[in-house]
Write an enzyme that holds these catalytic residues in place. Structure first.
Site, PDB file in Angstrom:
ATOM      1  N   HIS A  47       0.829  -1.200   0.000  1.00 11.03           N
ATOM      2  CA  HIS A  47       0.000   0.000   0.000  1.00 11.03           C
ATOM      3  C   HIS A  47       0.867   1.256   0.000  1.00 11.03           C
ATOM      4  O   HIS A  47       0.628   2.203  -0.762  1.00 11.03           O
ATOM      5  CB  HIS A  47      -0.889  -0.042   1.238  1.00 11.03           C
ATOM      6  N   GLU A  78       4.829   9.125   3.015  1.00 10.99           N
ATOM      7  CA  GLU A  78       3.682   8.309   2.611  1.00 10.99           C
ATOM      8  C   GLU A  78       3.420   7.148   3.561  1.00 10.99           C
ATOM      9  O   GLU A  78       2.277   6.688   3.659  1.00 10.99           O
ATOM     10  CB  GLU A  78       3.894   7.792   1.185  1.00 10.99           C
ATOM     11  N   GLU A  95       2.393   1.754  -3.343  1.00  9.15           N
ATOM     12  CA  GLU A  95       1.420   2.299  -4.305  1.00  9.15           C
ATOM     13  C   GLU A  95       1.393   3.822  -4.241  1.00  9.15           C
ATOM     14  O   GLU A  95       1.382   4.506  -5.268  1.00  9.15           O
ATOM     15  CB  GLU A  95       0.037   1.724  -4.009  1.00  9.15           C
ATOM     16  N   HIS A  96       1.384   4.371  -3.020  1.00 12.18           N
ATOM     17  CA  HIS A  96       1.436   5.831  -2.863  1.00 12.18           C
ATOM     18  C   HIS A  96       2.767   6.390  -3.362  1.00 12.18           C
ATOM     19  O   HIS A  96       2.808   7.436  -4.006  1.00 12.18           O
ATOM     20  CB  HIS A  96       1.289   6.189  -1.383  1.00 12.18           C
ATOM     21  N   ARG A 144     -37.084 -10.632 -12.825  1.00 10.38           N
ATOM     22  CA  ARG A 144     -37.289 -11.425 -14.032  1.00 10.38           C
ATOM     23  C   ARG A 144     -37.472 -10.577 -15.269  1.00 10.38           C
ATOM     24  O   ARG A 144     -37.109 -10.994 -16.375  1.00 10.38           O
ATOM     25  CB  ARG A 144     -38.535 -12.318 -13.888  1.00 10.38           C
TER      26      ARG A 144
END
Length: 973
Positions: A62, A138, A65-66, A599
């Site tokens: 994580h 981060e 990713e930042h 339906r």
């Protein structure tokens, strides 16, 4: 072997259901795989993904990713991601961390903008500047300004995950995965556990990128109408300098199966003095199967919808009607991991009721497997899922980004990336199997649920001491680290704190900023894109028609004017909308009604719209039933709407109680994950009637009303029923209604007479519109929830201070979000987000923060915004970026139904094409002087603004003490 820009073609095939030609390539030098999906979608999408299995719960996937979006080789600025946000026409720009993969998707309608986005993202993932300060900002760092002060942890992801761990349902999902997969990477939290994040070292952080962010571990997807060969050329330019990495093993092992079911009980943070009245959560959870067989995956997804997908689904119905809890929790089948899981349970249960809930789930499944599923329920679920697959309505989420995510569900584990996209084969196979074996789904219940011993029952119980324990543990850890430090170590931490702050505050050089690719104003359309609309009158009802190609689907929005109601009825509106579709009619109980809707249609759902009407500043408020169906089933859609409006039976007290308790649970559940939006609605309600009404119908005031109503149902059911009947009598009248139709002209000619007949059958009574007298509070509010972070808002009505709208205000507001607020609230303050919002219809301007460790410091940042703008030396490039970014938001990509509904909203709000074109002209003509002018407006927010804070008890009480009781403090949860 023939290579195309360094790629060898592995296979190609048409996917008729997506009108797409697919070509799968492998990069010869590195082994990177690329899927080229070629079609006529102008909203082009790109994504690159890496398998990133976590080895612990430090959150390194994580944080990475930042971090890769914080500057790269080619783009040496602090935040290339933010620079793109400022000046791009993107329709999507983000990144995701999953449990075992990290994804970087972008989308744009402009081909040059699209290539710019791709270039920045590819440079970011392969050549990032991930320095120790990147991890500090981060991820996490020690923060200390003075030897005499206590040392603290700071970091964007650290605080983001504190917010995530403040949300019981988020915690429930994380603990469920860890309990089901204790022996695999899924037993760790890839997002990061706040108690473990500070274990991450820079060496581990850097090694993670070196290991996993390599082309040999990359899967790349293109979607849309851009040139297929250019795709390969762009990517090859990045991959050609790498060599194949053969040592990387990203295999996710299968979880060894449990010999017998397990039970786990864990606490969640109930807040100080909060356990009393707080209830527990329980889910029963299974691992089902490896996701390698697409047909099995489809079948289990259909089974999940059969069991849980509608209020009438048998397992959902049994749980709700049991009275053991307030609402369903657990999402049914989850296909995001290598192995499929199934989760179901109840929230809002008594802690000692766990055994009864577990038994009810298992007994209900056994009954369904033994005695059979209702055939109409099965048929309805099949139709609903097939309609969704064929319509492919992704809302504002680009279709290509969805395709990217879907391919990874098999591709990441060595499977075929096209299988999740080509749904016709598995869907047809399941239908054939069902024809041959009508008890197909009963067999799946038996095989994958009842006879499956890999089951975990998870009970989450409220604990009012958990927060203190967590805070004490964090403080003890920091104190122990501090005690082991020498004086030199302390000075080093102070120096590192100051160095990080200096780096954050130091602007990028003009030379570095010039490296970011950007469009010019000449690349922008000078005129707005218009949505076709024709206004008609049919039997006292206004009809708005939009001639837009919808691929054989009719979209119908049927609205009821809420000004036909007295103000005291507003808290009932949302409940009434649900009751129309979730209670019995004269001819069908609510189970049969749900089956009928499933339906024969693509679904019907209620929606509330409130807005200010230009130029009057008066309000407009509507309850819509939004339905859709294929054109051959349009008559049945109208027949259903006729029945629910005119014949619904509102007198089922138990069913209505269930709806109320579900609503209460859902409103409470959104407080932590969407706290900034709760604050936003609360603030806006102070300034205008329409926003005040919205607060009564779907904000905090609505939640307070639900709590009262839950008791009133028992004490005065006749009074509650009389109010519901009164609402129906006032709303269901031709003259109080509008109809909005989105459909191409050829199909409209056949649908219009049917719509005319439907409207003619509605009551004809006159309508008296009410005048509402909002009770607005002028106090600042501190709203307490169990949370480790805050959501801080401050706002004012600028029009009330004598100001008027100009399109340049939107440019300045957009600029503030991507510069001042991003840098001060997020980067330096450690919050997950800092925003501002300006409502051009009402004049309301609001500052907001998300998962914020601060409170008073954030308000000081808001108050300093005007001075920031006055001192701003804005160059031409920065101004151009701000204008482009604003136009990009104005021209957001929309699917046909969204276009029709957007046009409806504009019409009801008096937002004419001429007014919108004037706004566009003003945006394109924005000058630096407009930024200075906006500074004076923000002085009004600083001086006259009201404050709403949603957050933890300690933070709010400390802030209230610091400013001598300036907040009206109230416990919300």
């Amino acid at each position: 072997m023939t290579l195309i820009h360094g790629f060898e073609l592995l296979r190609e095939q048409d996917i008729p259901e997506l009108n797409t030609h697919a070509r799968l390539f492998r990069h010869a030098k590195t082994g990177a795989e690329l899927l080229s999906l070629e079609n006529d979608d102008e909203n082009k999408s790109f994504g690159v993904a890496f398998s990133t299995p976590p080895a612990d719960s430090t959150g390194v996937p994580h944080i990475m990713e930042h971090s890769v979006l914080c500057g790269s080789r080619k783009y040496p600025v602090k935040e290339p991601f933010v620079e793109l946000l400022k000046g791009s026409l993107n329709t999507f720009l983000n990144a995701f961390t999953g449990s075992d993969k990290t994804m970087y998707p972008v989308a744009s309608q402009n081909v040059q903008d699209f290539y710019n986005l791709i270039d920045v993202y590819l440079d970011a993932v392969f050549y990032p500047r991930i320095t120790p300060q990147t991890l500090e900002q981060e991820g996490w760092h020690y923060e200390l300004d003075d030897p005499g002060e206590p040392m603290t942890f700071k970091g964007v992801v650290f605080n983001e995950m504190k917010g995530a761990y403040s949300d019981p349902e988020n915690v429930l999902g994380r603990f469920t995965q860890q309990a089901l997969f204790p022996d695999t990477p899924y037993g760790h939290d890839s997002g990061g556990d706040p108690a473990v994040i500070p274990d991450l070292t820079y060496e581990q952080f850097k090694m993670f990128h070196d290991t996993y962010y390599h082309p040999s571990n990359a899967r790349i997807v293109f979607w849309g109408d851009d040139d297929p060969d250019t795709r390969l050329s762009i990517v090859n330019d990045y991959l050609k300098d790498f060599d194949r990495l053969d040592t990387l093993d990203v295999t996710i092992p299968l979880q060894p199966r449990f010999a017998e079911p397990r039970s786990v009980t864990l606490p969640y943070d109930a807040g100080e003095d909060g356990a009393e009245g707080r209830k527990a959560y329980l889910t029963v959870n299974w691992i089902l199967a490896d996701n390698s067989d697409t047909e099995t995956t489809f079948a289990l997804e259909i089974l999940s919808h059969i069991l849980l997908g509608t209020p009438a689904s048998p397992l959902r119905k049994a749980l709700i009607e049991s009275g053991l809890g307030e609402d369903i929790t657990g999402g049914g089948v989850d296909t995001d991991l290598r192995e499929l899981t199934f989760s179901v349970g109840l929230k809002g249960i008594a802690p000692d009721g766990a055994g009864a809930v577990e038994a009810l789930i298992l007994d209900t499944l056994a009954d369904l497997a033994g005695n059979g599923l209702d055939r109409e329920t099965v048929e309805a679920s099949l139709n609903t899922i097939e309609f969704s697959l064929r319509e492919r309505n992704t809302g504002s989420f680009p279709r290509g980004v969805l395709a990217f995510v879907q391919t990874l569900s098999t591709w990441s584990y060595g499977g075929d990336p096209l299988e999740p996209l080509a749904f016709e084969g598995p869907l047809s196979a399941i239908k054939a199997r069902l024809d041959a074996d009508p008890r197909l789904f009963e067999g799946l219940i038996r095989t994958y649920l009842l006879d499956n011993t890999h089951r975990v029952t998870l009970l989450l119980t409220p604990d009012e001491t958990l927060r203190a324990q967590q805070d004490d543990a964090e403080r003890a850890r920091l104190d122990a680290v501090r005690a082991a430090m020498s004086d030199e170590d302390v000075q080093r931490i102070i120096a590192e704190t100051e160095a990080l702050r200096l780096a954050q505050e130091t602007p990028d050089s003009p030379e570095a900023l010039a490296t970011i690719p950007m469009l010019t104003l000449d690349d922008l359309d000078r005129d707005n894109k218009l949505i076709p609309i024709e206004t008609l009158a049919r039997h006292d009802t206004r009809v708005f028609y939009h001639d837009i190609f919808t691929n054989g689907i009719v979209y119908l929005d049927l609205g009821m004017n809420l000004y036909a109601l007295p103000a005291e009825d507003l808290p009932y509106v949302r409940l009434f909308g649900r009751a129309l579709l979730e209670m019995s009619t004269e001819t069908q109980d609510y189970v049969r009604l749900a089956q009928r809707i499933g339906r024969t249609t693509g679904g019907i759902h209620p929606s509330i719209l409130t807005s200010t009407v230009h130029p009057t500043r008066e309000g407009t408020a509507w309850l819509f039933l939004r339905g859709k169906a294929t054109t051959d089933k349009a008559d049945e859609l109208l027949a259903i709407l006729h029945d629910v409006l005119l014949t619904v039976k509102l007198d089922n007290r138990e069913r209505f109680r269930q709806i109320v308790l579900e609503e209460k649970a859902r409103q409470e559940a959104k407080l932590a994950p969407a706290g900034h939006m709760v604050v936003y609605g609360r603030l806006k309600s102070h300034f205008h009637e329409a926003d005040w009404a919205s607060e009564q119908m779907q904000g905090l005031d609505y939640l307070f009303s639900l709590r009262t109503l839950a008791d009133r149902i028992d004490a005065d059911w006749p009074g509650v029923l009389a109010r519901l009947e009164g609402i129906r009598a006032r709303l269901v009248r031709r003259a109080a209604m509008v109809a909005n139709v989105t459909l191409d002209a050829g199909a409209w000619s056949a649908f219009e007479p049917a719509l005319d007949g439907f409207l003619a059958g509605l009551p004809q009574e006159e309508v008296d519109l009410a005048r509402w007298t909002p009770a607005r509070s002028a106090t600042n509010e501190g709203l307490i929830i169990p949370a480790q972070v805050n959501y801080v808002g401050k706002g004012a009505n600028l029009y009330a201070q004598g100001h008027s709208f100009d399109g340049s205000l939107l440019v300045v507001n957009d600029y503030l979000q991507s510069t001042w607020l991003w840098e001060k609230v997020r980067v330096q303050g450690g919050a997950y987000g800092g925003f501002s919002a300006f409502d051009r219809n009402t004049g309301t301007f609001v500052f907001l923060s998300y998962r914020d460790p601060n409170l008073l410091d954030t308000l000081d940042i808001y108050d300093a915004t005007g001075d920031y703008l006055r001192k701003l030396d804005l160059n031409d490039d920065e101004l151009t970026k701000a204008i482009i970014g604003t136009i990009g938001q104005l021209d957001a990509y929309q699917l046909p139904d969204a276009k029709g509904y957007t046009s409806l909203i504009r019409t009801l709000a008096g937002d004419t094409d001429e007014r919108r074109q004037q706004m566009r002209d003003q945006i394109l003509s924005t000058t630096p002087a407009d930024f200075k002018r906006f500074a004076d407006l923000l002085d009004e927010v600083r001086t006259h603004g009201q404050v709403v804070v949603l957050g933890g008890q300690n933070a709010i009480e400390e802030a209230n003490t610091a400013r001598a009781g300036w907040l009206d403090v109230r416990k919300v949860l």
